[in-house]
Design a protein around this motif. Structure first.
Motif, PDB file in Angstrom:
ATOM      1  N   PHE A   1      19.863  38.034  10.456  1.00 24.76           N
ATOM      2  CA  PHE A   1      20.033  38.569   9.103  1.00 24.76           C
ATOM      3  C   PHE A   1      20.124  37.438   8.092  1.00 24.76           C
ATOM      4  O   PHE A   1      20.684  36.384   8.373  1.00 24.76           O
ATOM      5  CB  PHE A   1      21.317  39.409   9.014  1.00 24.76           C
ATOM      6  CG  PHE A   1      21.297  40.584   9.950  1.00 24.76           C
ATOM      7  CD1 PHE A   1      20.713  41.776   9.570  1.00 24.76           C
ATOM      8  CD2 PHE A   1      21.840  40.469  11.216  1.00 24.76           C
ATOM      9  CE1 PHE A   1      20.669  42.853  10.448  1.00 24.76           C
ATOM     10  CE2 PHE A   1      21.804  41.542  12.103  1.00 24.76           C
ATOM     11  CZ  PHE A   1      21.227  42.727  11.713  1.00 24.76           C
ATOM     12  N   ARG A   2      19.583  37.702   6.911  1.00 22.84           N
ATOM     13  CA  ARG A   2      19.785  36.792   5.786  1.00 22.84           C
ATOM     14  C   ARG A   2      21.032  37.280   5.054  1.00 22.84           C
ATOM     15  O   ARG A   2      21.150  38.468   4.740  1.00 22.84           O
ATOM     16  CB  ARG A   2      18.584  36.824   4.861  1.00 22.84           C
ATOM     17  CG  ARG A   2      17.365  36.157   5.469  1.00 22.84           C
ATOM     18  CD  ARG A   2      16.203  36.164   4.480  1.00 22.84           C
ATOM     19  NE  ARG A   2      15.016  35.640   5.115  1.00 22.84           N
ATOM     20  CZ  ARG A   2      14.134  36.383   5.792  1.00 22.84           C
ATOM     21  NH1 ARG A   2      14.305  37.681   5.897  1.00 22.84           N
ATOM     22  NH2 ARG A   2      13.077  35.834   6.340  1.00 22.84           N
ATOM     23  N   VAL A   3      21.930  36.367   4.804  1.00 26.88           N
ATOM     24  CA  VAL A   3      23.152  36.719   4.081  1.00 26.88           C
ATOM     25  C   VAL A   3      22.863  36.573   2.599  1.00 26.88           C
ATOM     26  O   VAL A   3      22.586  35.481   2.119  1.00 26.88           O
ATOM     27  CB  VAL A   3      24.336  35.815   4.504  1.00 26.88           C
ATOM     28  CG1 VAL A   3      25.594  36.215   3.756  1.00 26.88           C
ATOM     29  CG2 VAL A   3      24.552  35.887   6.008  1.00 26.88           C
TER      30      VAL A   3
ATOM     31  N   LEU B   1      30.256  34.419  13.572  1.00 25.69           N
ATOM     32  CA  LEU B   1      28.985  34.046  12.964  1.00 25.69           C
ATOM     33  C   LEU B   1      28.371  32.915  13.769  1.00 25.69           C
ATOM     34  O   LEU B   1      29.045  31.929  14.066  1.00 25.69           O
ATOM     35  CB  LEU B   1      29.204  33.597  11.523  1.00 25.69           C
ATOM     36  CG  LEU B   1      29.814  34.635  10.587  1.00 25.69           C
ATOM     37  CD1 LEU B   1      30.127  34.002   9.242  1.00 25.69           C
ATOM     38  CD2 LEU B   1      28.913  35.831  10.436  1.00 25.69           C
TER      39      LEU B   1
ATOM     40  N   SER C   1      23.218  35.166  12.907  1.00 27.87           N
ATOM     41  CA  SER C   1      23.356  36.227  13.888  1.00 27.87           C
ATOM     42  C   SER C   1      24.856  36.422  14.044  1.00 27.87           C
ATOM     43  O   SER C   1      25.642  35.517  13.740  1.00 27.87           O
ATOM     44  CB  SER C   1      22.679  35.862  15.199  1.00 27.87           C
ATOM     45  OG  SER C   1      21.263  35.889  15.033  1.00 27.87           O
TER      46      SER C   1
ATOM     47  N   SER D   1      25.696  40.997   1.427  1.00 26.53           N
ATOM     48  CA  SER D   1      24.858  42.038   1.998  1.00 26.53           C
ATOM     49  C   SER D   1      23.999  41.372   3.061  1.00 26.53           C
ATOM     50  O   SER D   1      23.660  40.191   2.952  1.00 26.53           O
ATOM     51  CB  SER D   1      23.981  42.697   0.932  1.00 26.53           C
ATOM     52  OG  SER D   1      24.782  43.425   0.018  1.00 26.53           O
ATOM     53  N   PHE D   2      23.653  42.124   4.110  1.00 24.86           N
ATOM     54  CA  PHE D   2      22.891  41.588   5.232  1.00 24.86           C
ATOM     55  C   PHE D   2      21.486  42.170   5.222  1.00 24.86           C
ATOM     56  O   PHE D   2      21.284  43.349   5.509  1.00 24.86           O
ATOM     57  CB  PHE D   2      23.585  41.903   6.561  1.00 24.86           C
ATOM     58  CG  PHE D   2      24.930  41.265   6.682  1.00 24.86           C
ATOM     59  CD1 PHE D   2      25.051  39.915   6.981  1.00 24.86           C
ATOM     60  CD2 PHE D   2      26.087  42.004   6.479  1.00 24.86           C
ATOM     61  CE1 PHE D   2      26.297  39.315   7.080  1.00 24.86           C
ATOM     62  CE2 PHE D   2      27.339  41.417   6.581  1.00 24.86           C
ATOM     63  CZ  PHE D   2      27.445  40.067   6.884  1.00 24.86           C
ATOM     64  N   GLU D   3      20.502  41.309   4.887  1.00 21.37           N
ATOM     65  CA  GLU D   3      19.106  41.718   4.876  1.00 21.37           C
ATOM     66  C   GLU D   3      18.485  41.390   6.221  1.00 21.37           C
ATOM     67  O   GLU D   3      18.652  40.288   6.747  1.00 21.37           O
ATOM     68  CB  GLU D   3      18.345  40.986   3.767  1.00 21.37           C
ATOM     69  CG  GLU D   3      16.890  41.390   3.673  1.00 21.37           C
ATOM     70  CD  GLU D   3      16.134  40.610   2.616  1.00 21.37           C
ATOM     71  OE1 GLU D   3      15.067  41.097   2.209  1.00 21.37           O
ATOM     72  OE2 GLU D   3      16.590  39.528   2.204  1.00 21.37           O
ATOM     73  N   SER D   4      17.750  42.320   6.775  1.00 24.96           N
ATOM     74  CA  SER D   4      17.075  42.102   8.043  1.00 24.96           C
ATOM     75  C   SER D   4      16.090  40.944   7.919  1.00 24.96           C
ATOM     76  O   SER D   4      15.318  40.882   6.960  1.00 24.96           O
ATOM     77  CB  SER D   4      16.327  43.373   8.456  1.00 24.96           C
ATOM     78  OG  SER D   4      15.500  43.124   9.562  1.00 24.96           O
TER      79      SER D   4
ATOM     80  N   TYR E   1      18.370  46.545   4.457  1.00 24.22           N
ATOM     81  CA  TYR E   1      19.736  46.042   4.530  1.00 24.22           C
ATOM     82  C   TYR E   1      20.586  46.914   5.450  1.00 24.22           C
ATOM     83  O   TYR E   1      20.396  48.133   5.518  1.00 24.22           O
ATOM     84  CB  TYR E   1      20.370  46.056   3.134  1.00 24.22           C
ATOM     85  CG  TYR E   1      19.827  44.987   2.232  1.00 24.22           C
ATOM     86  CD1 TYR E   1      20.515  43.790   2.052  1.00 24.22           C
ATOM     87  CD2 TYR E   1      18.612  45.157   1.567  1.00 24.22           C
ATOM     88  CE1 TYR E   1      20.011  42.801   1.222  1.00 24.22           C
ATOM     89  CE2 TYR E   1      18.102  44.171   0.741  1.00 24.22           C
ATOM     90  CZ  TYR E   1      18.806  42.998   0.575  1.00 24.22           C
ATOM     91  OH  TYR E   1      18.303  42.012  -0.230  1.00 24.22           O
TER      92      TYR E   1
ATOM     93  N   GLU F   1      22.490  31.493   0.696  1.00 26.80           N
ATOM     94  CA  GLU F   1      21.971  32.663   1.379  1.00 26.80           C
ATOM     95  C   GLU F   1      21.403  32.241   2.737  1.00 26.80           C
ATOM     96  O   GLU F   1      20.199  32.253   2.956  1.00 26.80           O
ATOM     97  CB  GLU F   1      20.950  33.375   0.512  1.00 26.80           C
ATOM     98  CG  GLU F   1      21.603  33.905  -0.758  1.00 26.80           C
ATOM     99  CD  GLU F   1      20.675  34.654  -1.666  1.00 26.80           C
ATOM    100  OE1 GLU F   1      19.455  34.516  -1.546  1.00 26.80           O
ATOM    101  OE2 GLU F   1      21.186  35.396  -2.509  1.00 26.80           O
TER     102      GLU F   1
END
Length: 176
Positions: A72-74, A170, A38, A85-88, A95, A34
């Protein structure tokens, strides 16, 4: 198993700069990967995916707020561990998701709808296979793309403008 996360790990480990999460491809298949990222637009090289006022867009990054909004955290996909999913990074628990075909940032309310809308499958870039594209989990013929600097999911088309707008690079995160 977690092929998309494994591919993401390999992509991130190939970056010439340090990534916040140490990624060891040998253990990536058995360990949740995870990392933080950017995401740069393929055809607008100084523009990055970010959230502003809870809407997704691409824009140049200049301030510390911009850098936070574009990091974002992947996470393993909320609806499928084969996707992401991309968490801020600056608003944990929020997300990127699509709603009415527009990309927005919403709090994870644990509903099946949000989980499906916030899950994207990493694919080889539509315009360049050394980059990535993000296929919608629950609308599999739709991809994230930028249009007029806003982010949407739009149906696949072979038009070169769509292919370029739906391809991203990425990069190391602006913030961790």
């Amino acid at each position: 198993m977690k092929n998309n996360l494994f591919a993401l790990a390999l992509t991130l480990s190939a970056l010439p700069i340090s990534i916040s999460t140490s990624i060891n491809p040998a253990i990536a298949e058995s360990t949740p990967v995870e990392p933080a990222v950017s995401i740069r637009a393929f055809n607008l090289r100084s523009y990055y995916i970010r959230h502003r006022n809870f809407l997704g867009e691409v824009s140049p990054i200049s301030s510390s707020l911009d850098r936070g909004d574009a990091s974002f955290r992947v996470r393993s996909g909320l609806a499928s561990s084969n996707c992401v999913s991309f968490e801020s990074s600056n608003l944990p628990g929020y997300y990127l998701r699509h709603q009415n075909f527009q990309i927005r940032l919403d709090r994870n309310d644990n509903t099946a709808q949000l989980k499906a809308d916030a899950t994207f499958c990493i694919k080889p870039g539509l315009a360049s296979s050394t980059n990535v594209s993000f296929q919608s989990y629950n609308f599999p013929t739709y991809y994230i793309r930028h249009r007029n600097f806003k982010l949407y999911i739009d149906p696949y088309t072979s038009a070169s403008l769509f292919l370029n707008d739906a391809t991203f690079t990425l990069v190391a995160p602006f913030t961790r």
